[in-house]
Design an enzyme around this catalytic site. Structure first.
Site, short mmCIF file in Angstrom:
data_model
loop_
_atom_site.label_atom_id
_atom_site.label_comp_id
_atom_site.label_asym_id
_atom_site.label_seq_id
_atom_site.Cartn_x
_atom_site.Cartn_y
_atom_site.Cartn_z
N LYS A 22 17.70 7.93 22.78
CA LYS A 22 17.13 7.96 24.14
C LYS A 22 17.00 9.40 24.62
O LYS A 22 16.10 9.74 25.38
CB LYS A 22 18.01 7.15 25.09
CG LYS A 22 17.43 7.02 26.50
CD LYS A 22 18.05 5.87 27.26
CE LYS A 22 19.49 6.15 27.59
NZ LYS A 22 19.63 7.14 28.69
N HIS A 68 27.64 -5.71 23.00
CA HIS A 68 26.40 -5.24 23.62
C HIS A 68 25.38 -6.38 23.72
O HIS A 68 25.13 -7.08 22.76
CB HIS A 68 25.83 -4.07 22.83
CG HIS A 68 26.66 -2.83 22.97
ND1 HIS A 68 26.89 -2.24 24.18
CD2 HIS A 68 27.32 -2.10 22.06
CE1 HIS A 68 27.66 -1.17 24.00
NE2 HIS A 68 27.94 -1.07 22.73
#
Length: 900
Positions: A567, A132
């Protein structure tokens, strides 16, 4: 840099800062040095309360574009060197996070070493490296940084001259000068092969030598040989969720390079052992096993006629070199004169090494002593390495999104004439159909059928995985993670695809039970998916064929996602939902008679599950660890935790220590208190969830506000990862990956994913005394607040307000930013109320000092970044503006440390 003693008491920071200042003066000129120093002093004075931002603004305004680039590099390098100095001083190390301390703590509770060994016999702890993209530094920068760390160790020891004859202080200055003149930014996009190489450097240069040495320490602490329970993993080359660049060849490349690295390490180790074990048969007895190995080696050199261990190792080396050729299709780095048959598997290589060790054991020493030769040392470390790393180095996970599996399975079933529209079936019909197909040995793929490019690619990857099992052994790929798993069919689809490559075998009569060579692992990511996880797993494990496979394997893994749940629902709700899901899953697995293994998908930033791994593991619900845990390590956290052997030792031991405590230590919290605390958390979570969702998903214009206020668009210009920032071409927040979402808020010093909604929840909760009781007596709540406190301390609403001026619609910007700023103050005040502190980080002075040291160096970077973004968005074309923005992103991320 000068005047550093006024900012920090860390002598390393003062020393390295002075050298950096000298380098800037020598290589950038006195004028640049004076301007940089003026800005630094103005910013420091403002943070001491001796001035305001106007002096800093004026000094920044006088910089030319070229000076802006140099200034940004200078502040970035100071942060990098400060990070290094703090790591060396153990600022990030946690008290009690080592095995010796843990064993003493357990013994105080009546838990002896035998109980610890019994747990470790079936334990697995795995840090899993992922690609990532929040590591903004080039590998060249990290290499120079690590060389400075090595030189500082010499300096610590009082060494003034390096082994190469250089003066140590001059050598450090030279490395800093090289850093100053090394290009910071990548010119080309990062490819999967580049990510593989970067991860490989950590696995080869740090994990390989560090873990065997760490096991030796643990052996001494436990008083016996410790089971090999800690093994690294990787996603790089196997994770294709949203990354179209990961294909079958990526998987082959990742595994092939890993194999080549670990075999090269073994060859070097065996070569050195051959030089060391100069034992003569004329001076000691020789075991039959060693004599057999010596005779079989083919080593007939007269000079070694009486040296059976060297002859035996010559034969082992020859077989290992042949293994290198067989597995990598390349000659060994140091080909020997002898030939031998390749080792069929790592255990055969280990058995030969163990025969050498047994030959050196006390039984073969006439005096009854001399056990020192048979235990520990280079031979013991090599045996441990083979147990830990095999021929694959790190277990590679596969990962793909459940929606892709649905489409591929639908394509295969249609091509085989089974069903024309699999996607139209309901869940029960899908399960029934998939189970029928899994029970049949008949494959679905046909050379005569035409498949979509997606299907062809997915099947090719599965066949590459089957090839890897045949070449490197089944440990090279053990898990297949299913992103956005929401149903039983999502898991059965993976098993059906594995069957196409021979990696899932149906029951074939009474003597051949079903078997899955690779485990399908659900990843529950959203708040709703976490709530549904226990029901999905109960239904999945209720299937007889799945239960039989899981029981034979000994465990079933479930992955829980921190990033997307955050999120989706905000920090507090995400954290609590993960804990609730873990707690609810435990009885499901107990009823099925299968051990549960949780895989924690944590990121670097607190908004993505970051923070102390030691505290996070200790905060896991009772009964959910039991010696088995996997944790992702992502982005810049990899270099921070595993950039050197020293830092790797500290962090690996902390993970192991916390896992033992979480598994063995008696639960301190009574059932009554947990019920009270959980009820409070439910109420807090409900309020925080509504508050967060209302802002992020319920506020008109918030999407535009986010994209204009933060440098999300500019971040896409950094060549820091092969994966696209968004899952689709949509600009919806729902489709944006959690990594750039969190990273962007960190750059703007808002860090909204790490705290928003918590303050409102605490303010609305009536029983404030209960919150204080929770903070003092519940590790889960204490860890949640500690992580949030770190985020709030690094955020700055004054700087964030400057970023809000980038939003074109001023009325909308003012309205939304006011809500954010009010929420920040409520979160800070609520945290202080719950913890009883007079100010942030009052209970963590080391972290407080670390953050305060950085703030004067981050603020000017933020102000420069804002100005450059304004100019770029206004249409200025000078390439130096874009470069300055990217440099500032790099520098701010370096200073914040865990921002992605």
């Amino acid at each position: 840099m000068v005047s550093l003693p006024a900012i920090t008491n860390n002598p390393d920071i003062r020393f390295l800062g002075k050298l950096l200042g000298d380098v800037i003066r020598d290589y950038g000129g006195a004028a640049l040095f004076e301007r940089v120093e003026t800005i630094r002093q103005a910013s420091v004075e403002r943070h001491r309360g001796l001035g305001d931002h106007r002096a800093t603004d004026m000094a920044l305004d006088r910089l030319t574009l070229d000076e802006t680039l140099d200034f940004t590099r200078g502040f970035m390098l100071f942060s990098m060197l400060a990070n290094l100095a703090e790591d060396r001083q153990g600022v990030t190390a946690e008290p009690g996070a080592d095995l010796t301390a843990v064993l003493a703590r357990l013994r105080a509770d009546g838990i002896d070493n035998a109980a610890t060994i019994a747990l470790l016999d079936n334990a697995l702890i795995a840090p899993v490296l992922t690609a990532h993209p929040t590591e903004v530094r080039r590998k060249s920068m990290i290499d120079h940084r690590n060389r400075i760390a090595e030189l500082m160790k010499l300096r610590d020891a009082g060494v003034t001259i390096t082994p190469d004859g250089d003066q140590v202080d001059e050598a450090i200055s030279r490395q800093i000068a090289l850093l100053w003149q090394t290009r910071v930014l990548r010119r080309e996009r990062l490819y999967v092969a580049d990510e593989v190489e970067t991860a490989l450097s950590y696995l080869r240069d740090v994990f390989l030598p560090t873990l065997p040495a760490l096991y030796q320490r643990w052996d001494r602490a436990l008083g016996q040989r410790t089971p090999s329970f800690l093994r690294p993993g990787s996603w790089i080359g196997g994770d294709r969720d949203g990354n179209p660049f990961v294909v079958a060849d990526s998987l082959r490349t990742a595994l092939g390079k890993a194999c080549e690295a670990v075999l090269g390490y073994y060859l070097d180790a065996v070569h050195l052992l051959g030089a060391e074990l100069s034992i003569s048969s004329e001076l000691t007895t020789v075991s039959d096993a060693v004599a057999t190995l010596a005779e079989a080696s083919g080593d007939t050199a007269v000079s070694r006629a009486d040296e059976p261990y060297r002859r035996a190792l010559s034969g082992i080396y020859a077989r290992l070199a042949a293994t290198h050729v067989a597995l990598t299709h390349k000659a060994a780095p140091r080909p020997g004169a002898l030939t031998g048959a390749p080792y069929p598997a790592p255990h055969a290589f280990r058995e030969d090494l163990a025969a050498i060790a047994r030959g050196l054991a006390v039984d073969h020493v006439p005096s009854g002593g001399g056990a020192v030769l048979a235990t520990g040392g280079a031979l013991g470390r090599l045996i441990r390495a083979v147990e830990t790393f095999g021929f694959h180095l790190a277990t590679l996970d596969m990962r793909q999104n459940s929606a892709v599996h649905e489409r591929v399975v639908a394509d295969l079933l249609k091509g085989a004439g089974v069903v024309d529209d699999y996607l139209a079936l309901d869940e029960d019909a899908r399960i029934a159909l998939l189970r029928r197909e899994l029970a049949s040995p008949r494959p679905l793929t046909s050379p005569y059928a035409a498949y979509s490019d997606e299907t062809t690619s997915e099947i090719a990857i599965l066949h590459a995985a089957a090839e890897a099992h045949a070449i490197y052994g089944p440990a090279c790929i053990a898990n297949y993670v299913v992103s956005m798993a929401q149903s039983v069919s999502d898991l059965l689809e993976v098993n059906l695809l594995l069957k196409e490559a021979g990696l899932y075998r149906p029951r074939l009569g009474q003597d051949t039970p079903p078997h899955a060579a690779i485990m399908a692992v659900p990843l529950f990511e959203t708040i709703g998916d976490l709530e549904a996880a226990p029901g999905v797993m109960a239904a999945y494990l209720a299937l007889p064929e799945i239960a039989a496979i899981a029981r034979a394997r000994g465990h079933q893994e479930v992955m829980i996602g921190y990033s997307d749940s955050n999120k989706d629902g905000g920090y507090l709700t995400s954290t609590w939902s993960l804990s609730r899901a873990s707690t609810a899953l435990a009885p499901v697995f107990e009823a099925a008679g299968v051990a549960m293994q949780l895989f924690h998908g944590r990121g670097g930033a607190v908004g993505r599950g970051g923070g102390s791994s030691f505290s996070a593991i200790l905060a896991q619900p009772p009964g959910t660890v039991q010696g088995r845990i996997r944790i992702t390590e992502q982005g810049e956290v990899i270099a921070g935790k595993y950039g050197t052997r020293e830092s790797a030792t500290t962090n690996l031991e902390a993970i192991a220590a916390a896992t033992l405590l979480a598994s063995l230590e008696p639960e301190r919290l009574s059932a009554r208190d947990y019920a009270r605390f959980a009820g409070a958390m439910d109420q807090l979570s409900d309020t925080a969830f509504r508050t967060y969702r209302d802002l992020v998903y319920g506020t008109e214009g918030f999407r535009k506000f986010f994209r204009q206020m933060t440098p999300i668009a500019e971040i896409s210009g950094l060549k820091i990862g092969s994966r696209p920032a968004s899952r689709t071409k949509s600009d919806r927040i729902e489709d944006l990956r959690a990594i750039p979402w969190v990273f962007s808020w960190a750059q703007a010093r808002v860090m909204l994913p790490g705290w928003y909604g918590v303050g409102t929840a605490i303010a609305a909760f009536e029983d404030k005394a209960l919150l204080q009781e929770m903070a003092a007596g519940w590790p889960f709540f204490a860890a949640m607040l500690a992580n949030m406190e770190q985020v709030i301390a690094k955020s700055d609403m004054g700087i964030a307000a400057r970023y809000a001026t980038l939003v074109e619609d001023r009325v909308m910007a003012d309205a939304i930013f006011t809500r954010i700023s009010d929420g920040w103050h409520r979160s800070r005040d609520g945290l202080l109320l719950a913890t009883g502190q007079p100010h942030l980080l009052a209970n963590n002075p080391a972290l407080d000092a670390s953050i305060r040291l950085r703030l004067p160096y981050i603020e000017p970077l933020n102000l420069l970044q804002i100005e450059l973004i304004k100019r770029r968005r206004a249409g200025e074309k000078d390439e130096r503006i874009g470069e300055g923005i990217l440099l500032s992103i790099n520098a701010i991320a370096t200073a914040l440390r865990n921002s992605g």
